[in-house]
Motif scaffolding. Structure first.
Motif, short mmCIF file in Angstrom:
data_model
loop_
_atom_site.label_atom_id
_atom_site.label_comp_id
_atom_site.label_asym_id
_atom_site.label_seq_id
_atom_site.Cartn_x
_atom_site.Cartn_y
_atom_site.Cartn_z
N LEU A 173 0.82 -1.22 0.00
CA LEU A 173 0.00 0.00 0.00
C LEU A 173 0.85 1.26 0.00
O LEU A 173 0.55 2.23 -0.71
N SER A 176 2.43 1.70 -3.42
CA SER A 176 1.41 2.09 -4.39
C SER A 176 1.08 3.57 -4.30
O SER A 176 0.93 4.26 -5.31
N GLN A 177 0.96 4.08 -3.07
CA GLN A 177 0.67 5.50 -2.90
C GLN A 177 1.83 6.36 -3.39
O GLN A 177 1.62 7.41 -4.02
N THR A 178 3.06 5.92 -3.13
CA THR A 178 4.22 6.66 -3.63
C THR A 178 4.23 6.70 -5.14
O THR A 178 4.51 7.75 -5.75
N ARG A 180 1.61 6.46 -7.13
CA ARG A 180 0.53 7.37 -7.56
C ARG A 180 0.97 8.83 -7.44
O ARG A 180 0.68 9.65 -8.32
N ASP A 181 1.65 9.15 -6.36
CA ASP A 181 2.10 10.53 -6.16
C ASP A 181 3.13 10.94 -7.20
O ASP A 181 3.07 12.06 -7.75
N GLN A 186 -4.37 8.46 -10.33
CA GLN A 186 -5.20 7.93 -9.26
C GLN A 186 -5.16 6.41 -9.21
O GLN A 186 -5.23 5.80 -8.15
N ARG A 187 -5.06 5.78 -10.40
CA ARG A 187 -5.08 4.32 -10.46
C ARG A 187 -4.05 3.86 -11.49
O ARG A 187 -3.81 4.53 -12.48
#
Length: 346
Positions: A173, A176-178, A180-181, A186-187
């Motif tokens: 998780l 994945s957020q890194t 996206r940033d 967003q996906r």
């Protein structure tokens, strides 16, 4: 100091430095190193990593890949979802070891055909045991993989079935957020998956992974250590041009080869075209097999020491800015790594 050797070439020493992580580098075509981004996920996959090591050892000792995957635990992992459809070898590719074919099944329906896992040597150098397992579908190097996201997705699931440790990236998780940033989406999906095993004296020559529909690549070092040189193509062209015009060329190049390179250096577009051809013998030797040029790139700040648990992101926006990279195995042990393409979904 870290010694860099590859395919019989001694390419000097380098310090074990780690560049500062700068997300803005992604938009400029530069690699982004994420230290320890998967390290907390490795313990939970210790048994998977050990099983993979046993698979690679068996393959290197001459066992047939289809026989290995027809036994436990792979038979259970593939289950009823992936039906084996035989194997093939491209006789025109001397690096290919084997290609196993699968169809994806749901109930009584075939939902994706012509999926494959291709196993190849990374080089022709006898002392280099480096391998890669590629997962895709259709006709290799001819298929527009971005045009068929469904089969792309099933090929990715096939990779997870064979290598469950893929979850160190896919079920991470924080990573994945890194992503996206940094990618500014967003996906995303992780597709066109490759599992690498870089052995001593091995590693990849300078290349890129540009493919339509992909924003770049996420690479995770699950075991062992590697050293990378990574920079956008436009910057690589500039470094080649400045090196040839300002430095004494290595004496491993004949006078004719040196003249060829000096002529090439007069025009940046010529250099770019020669790079893209992957067939310019003198240029390939200069940028991959000479200590002088490798050290030139290191001193210019393009080096990355990638340790177990680290991740490196490689942007592939377009032909001019795509991140070219080269890899060296460090130490005396073969290391495993994941290399997955990032496909934006928005």
């Amino acid at each position: 100091m870290l010694p860099l050797t590859r395919r019989g070439f001694d390419l000097g020493l380098t310090h074990a430095t780690t560049p500062n992580m700068n997300p803005d580098h992604w938009n400029q075509g530069y690699a982004v190193l994420l230290p320890r981004a998967v390290v907390q996920h490795l313990a939970s996959h210790a048994s998977d990593l050990a099983q993979t090591e046993a698979l690679v050892t068996a393959l290197l000792e001459g066992d047939e890949l289809d026989a290995i995957l027809d036994a436990l635990p792979y038979q259970q992992r593939l289950g009823a979802q992936f039906a084996p459809m035989g194997s093939m070898v491209n006789e025109g590719d001397d690096q290919e070891i084997d290609t196993l074919l699968y169809d994806a099944i749901q109930g009584e329906d075939t939902v994706a055909e012509d999926l494959w896992m291709k196993v190849s040597w990374l080089s022709f150098y006898d002392a280099d045991a480096s391998l890669r397992f590629r997962f895709s579908f259709g006709v290799d190097l001819e298929e527009d993989v971005a045009a068929d996201p469904v089969r792309q997705r099933y090929a990715a699931e096939l990779a997870t079935a064979v290598f469950p440790e893929s979850a160190a990236i896919t079920n991470n998780l924080a990573l994945s957020q890194t992503i996206r940033d940094i990618v500014q989406c967003q996906r995303f999906e992780l597709v066109e998956r490759i599992v690498y095993f870089n052995g001593p004296d091995g590693g990849a020559y300078l290349h890129h992974d540009l493919e339509r529909g992909h924003a770049g690549v996420v690479y995770a070092q699950l075991s062992g250590e590697t050293y990378w040189l990574a920079l956008p193509k436009f910057q690589l062209v500039q470094e080649i041009q400045s090196f040839i015009t300002q430095q004494a060329l290595p004496d491993t190049l004949t006078s004719e080869a040196q003249a060829t390179l000096r002529d090439l250096s007069r025009d940046a577009e010529q250099i770019a075209t020669a790079l893209d051809s992957f067939a310019h013998t003198e240029l390939i030797h200069l940028i991959n097999e000479t200590e002088a040029f490798v050290q030139h790139l290191i001193q210019a700040g393009y080096g990355f020491h990638v340790r177990t648990g680290d991740v490196i992101l490689l942007p592939q926006a377009d032909q001019n800015s795509c991140c070219w990279h080269t890899v060296f195995c460090l130490g005396e042990e073969m290391g495993q790594a994941l290399s997955f393409a990032i496909r934006r979904q928005d």
